[in-house]
Enzyme design. Sequence first.
Site, PDB file in Angstrom:
ATOM      1  N   SER A 143     113.801 -32.553  33.060  1.00 43.19           N
ATOM      2  CA  SER A 143     112.606 -31.705  33.030  1.00 43.19           C
ATOM      3  C   SER A 143     111.532 -32.386  32.213  1.00 43.19           C
ATOM      4  O   SER A 143     111.804 -33.305  31.438  1.00 43.19           O
ATOM      5  CB  SER A 143     112.902 -30.327  32.409  1.00 43.19           C
ATOM      6  OG  SER A 143     113.702 -29.538  33.254  1.00 43.19           O
TER       7      SER A 143
ATOM      8  N   SER B 249     114.580 -31.344  38.408  1.00 45.57           N
ATOM      9  CA  SER B 249     113.637 -31.572  37.313  1.00 45.57           C
ATOM     10  C   SER B 249     112.659 -30.413  37.233  1.00 45.57           C
ATOM     11  O   SER B 249     111.869 -30.177  38.149  1.00 45.57           O
ATOM     12  CB  SER B 249     112.872 -32.884  37.528  1.00 45.57           C
ATOM     13  OG  SER B 249     112.017 -33.148  36.442  1.00 45.57           O
TER      14      SER B 249
ATOM     15  N   ASP C 148     109.410 -29.140  36.026  1.00 52.07           N
ATOM     16  CA  ASP C 148     108.160 -29.743  35.567  1.00 52.07           C
ATOM     17  C   ASP C 148     107.106 -28.645  35.379  1.00 52.07           C
ATOM     18  O   ASP C 148     106.629 -28.056  36.342  1.00 52.07           O
ATOM     19  CB  ASP C 148     107.682 -30.791  36.566  1.00 52.07           C
ATOM     20  CG  ASP C 148     108.736 -31.862  36.810  1.00 52.07           C
ATOM     21  OD1 ASP C 148     109.326 -32.333  35.822  1.00 52.07           O
ATOM     22  OD2 ASP C 148     108.983 -32.200  37.981  1.00 52.07           O
TER      23      ASP C 148
END
Length: 388
Positions: free
Chosen positions: A269, A307, A309
């Site tokens: 992340s 991930s 974001d």
Amino acid sequence: MVLVGCVTCIHVATQGRPRARDLGIQPGAGSPGTLNAITDVAGVRVGHTTLVAGDTVRTGVTAILPHAGNLFRQKVAGAVFVGNAFGKLAGSTQVQELGTIESPIVLTNTLAVGVAVDAVVRWTLAQPGNENVRSVNALVGETNDGGLNDIRGLHVTREHVTSAITSAREGTVEEGAVGAGTGTVAFGWKGGIGTSSRRVRQQNDEWTVGVLVQSNFGGRLTIAGVPVWKELTPPSAAAKNAANLERGTANPEPRTSHAERRTPNADGSCMIVVATDAPLDARNLERLAARAIFALARTGSTYSNGSGDFAIAFSTHSSLRVTTTDGPQPRTVLPTDSVSGLFEAVLDATEEAIYNSLLRATDTTGSGRTVRAIPIEPLAALLRKYGR
């Protein structure tokens, strides 16, 4: 910064690591502020609590305060942009709905979000003037540091979060393996906290955009357009990592075989916090936050499924503060046609903040794993090879 556990060696080692500009890496054409940090935006403060204890605890908390006053009574204009929602950003829905931020922004590890929300609520309720407050929207983001940290041990406490908030100061921001970046990994190298800023001149006005990142994501590392991933990669297997430790090798080999030049685990992340003193309303702050997420592509992010974001953006401009005053309030708002320079600034500052998070990090061992900081001399040689 509040230090918990045996961390002196980490703190000292960080001081010898360069920032991006020390290596000639200067994304974009704009100029940074005096500190080249999010704290170049007047009034913004940053605090860290770093937890390093035994062989397994490698985690922490980073707090960003938009101003020194009562944040609940003097809310700032704010927005959130989600690049990929595989993560936890507590409080984001109210920010999106109302366009304001009313608490410190706290970053920590995935399983500490709950305790961080509790701590922020308790801290806010305890502030003078908040005796009758009955609702607090705590804004807490995270990345998963479970590769180096015993994340299931739930080592972050309310006191750690409160310490990060109360220790927040203006001035230089410590970077690398500190605070919420203590146990993070980026592109297979040690990640962490990084920051940068840009000044934007528009006619008779000058605005500042500052960025702070918590890097914990992957892809194919690219620095200043140089495909670092092709020639400088971290150890690709635990056996090679262990062999380096056995031989006492300070850094992994700078070159790897073609077979090893694969994408490091791209899951993870990245949390990005953007501050500006420009008078941007919530709509344009969301657009500013979006550009911060876009900037990850410059560093080689592949925006993987795993991930998370997220970008949070706020304006410290005094005319945009939301108070309990009844009736209409005058506002100063930058017109939409005047925001392009700020967009460029946040792209450049975010890119540089990511580089700083990597360059300022140090080798970290935790939970039976060692993650190396990117080696400076091989990287510098690679940049020279490509004329950077």
